[in-house]
Motif scaffolding. Structure first.
Motif, PDB file in Angstrom:
ATOM      1  N   THR A  86       0.787  -1.329   0.044  1.00 25.53           N
ATOM      2  CA  THR A  86      -0.212   0.040  -0.014  1.00 25.53           C
ATOM      3  C   THR A  86       0.757   1.284  -0.084  1.00 25.53           C
ATOM      4  O   THR A  86       0.679   2.104  -1.000  1.00 25.53           O
ATOM      5  CB  THR A  86      -0.954   0.001   1.132  1.00 25.53           C
TER       6      THR A  86
ATOM      7  N   TYR B  93      -1.543  -5.535   5.462  1.00 21.49           N
ATOM      8  CA  TYR B  93      -2.789  -6.054   6.274  1.00 21.49           C
ATOM      9  C   TYR B  93      -2.493  -7.316   6.995  1.00 21.49           C
ATOM     10  O   TYR B  93      -3.213  -7.630   8.027  1.00 21.49           O
ATOM     11  CB  TYR B  93      -3.797  -6.197   5.298  1.00 21.49           C
TER      12      TYR B  93
ATOM     13  N   ASP C 293     -10.826  -2.549   3.278  1.00 22.05           N
ATOM     14  CA  ASP C 293     -11.753  -3.273   2.490  1.00 22.05           C
ATOM     15  C   ASP C 293     -12.279  -4.538   2.814  1.00 22.05           C
ATOM     16  O   ASP C 293     -11.541  -5.543   3.359  1.00 22.05           O
ATOM     17  CB  ASP C 293     -11.189  -3.358   0.928  1.00 22.05           C
TER      18      ASP C 293
HETATM   19  N1  GLU Z   1      -8.455   0.032  -1.218  1.00 23.39           N
HETATM   20  C1  GLU Z   1      -7.794   0.815  -0.106  1.00 23.39           C
HETATM   21  C2  GLU Z   1      -6.559   1.883  -0.625  1.00 23.39           C
HETATM   22  O1  GLU Z   1      -6.244   1.563  -1.622  1.00 23.39           O
HETATM   23  C3  GLU Z   1      -7.286   0.050   1.065  1.00 23.39           C
HETATM   24  C4  GLU Z   1      -6.510  -1.378   0.525  1.00 23.39           C
HETATM   25  C5  GLU Z   1      -5.083  -1.349   0.293  1.00 23.39           C
HETATM   26  O2  GLU Z   1      -4.560  -0.557   1.136  1.00 23.39           O
HETATM   27  O3  GLU Z   1      -4.757  -1.749  -0.639  1.00 23.39           O
HETATM   28  O4  GLU Z   1      -5.900   2.147   0.356  1.00 23.39           O
END
Ligand code: GLU
Length: 293
Positions: free
Chosen positions: A101, A189, A207
């Motif tokens: 992320t 995560y 999510d």
């Molecule tokens: N979809 C969210 C984001 O892009 C949370 C999931 C993730 O970190 O990949 O920040």
């Protein structure tokens, strides 16, 4: 990961030297022109290359992007393979690269990957740095708790220990929704899930897709549950460098996947086992496109 012959490694090194000497004149990173035969711009493995596609995915999110040995699985992986195929690349032309992320924008702007399919929400802040094809899927933020937890919603989180990932929309949203929460931010995560299972945190937020994937893992069977009350809209886009000219083409490909049933099949094959059902009010996405450039 593919094993390369000594000949190929030597050829790649030689070609890399050529690229370095021509530094500044290459345009690698735009994913090529869709011609898998477009070999020879000499990017080393792990850099966006002209003779294949380097695609960023998650490596630790079951059902979405998961690496097990040299096998890659999940909805994002399958969508990426299907898009690559439409662009003229075979699966063996793809080099997978982990795109955690907090590193996604950087991986794209420094051309270390050609594209990212990694539960990557389209946001205005991210669009300052990168462009997005899609959305190809819409998820929602939710909470994962232990089976015996007394947390039944956001209102219960005041003063509690909540885990999420640095740089995610999940961490941002929850700080706005519950300013009193004690947010612990990790790099992935999967680190949060371990903390939750150990009892060192009260809940994990991100999510619902990601949470469903963890809850369904054998090692956590009967231990974790998703609350099932999503409180955001997470529009998953295909991250691209702003210089890429493939954004509109990928939008058309993604629209085609919803029109011909490909997306539904991919979702069922990857998230069905986790008992995850896509929100029918948000999927198919109301509009695919509008985030290029
Ligand atoms: N979809 C969210 C984001 O892009 C949370 C999931 C993730 O970190 O990949 O920040």
């Amino acid at each position: 990961m593919k094993q390369h012959s000594p000949y190929r490694i030597a050829a790649v090194l030689a070609a890399s030297a050529l690229v370095l000497s021509a530094c500044g004149s290459d345009d690698e990173g735009d994913g090529g022109d869709g011609d898998a035969g477009d070999a020879g711009n000499g990017a080393t493995e792990g850099e966006a290359s002209g003779d294949g596609l380097t695609i960023g995915i998650k490596f630790d999110q079951p059902g979405l992007g998961l690496q097990e040995g040299d096998e890659y699985s999940g909805m994002d992986v399958d969508v990426a393979v299907a898009v690559a195929e439409e662009l003229g690349f075979a699966e063996e032309d793809i080099t997978w690269r982990e795109a955690p992320t907090p590193q996604r924008e950087n991986l794209l702007t420094t051309n270390q990957v050609d594209m990212i399919f990694a539960t990557y929400s389209i946001t205005d802040a991210r669009k300052e740095e990168v462009q997005f094809a899609g959305p190809y899927f819409v998820a929602g933020q939710d909470l994962l708790v232990t089976e015996d937890s007394d947390v039944s919603g956001l209102d219960d989180l005041d003063g509690r220990l909540l885990c999420s990932v640095t740089g995610s929309t999940s961490a941002n949203n929850v700080q706005e929704e519950v300013p009193g929460v004690q947010l612990q931010e990790y790099g992935t995560y999967s680190e949060c899930v371990e903390q939750l299972a150990n009892g060192t945190i009260d809940a994990l937020t991100t999510d619902d897709t990601i949470l469903a994937g963890y809850a369904a893992q054998d090692q956590y069977a009967g231990q974790l549950r998703v609350l099932g009350e999503p409180f955001s809209e997470e529009n998953y886009g295909v991250g691209l460098n702003k210089d890429s000219d493939q954004c509109e083409e990928i939008n058309e490909i993604l629209q085609g996947f919803w029109d011909d049933g490909t997306m539904e099949t991919i979702i069922e094959e990857n998230l069905g086992a986790a008992n995850y059902t896509a929100n029918p009010d948000l999927n198919p996405p109301a509009e695919i496109g509008g985030h290029c450039g």
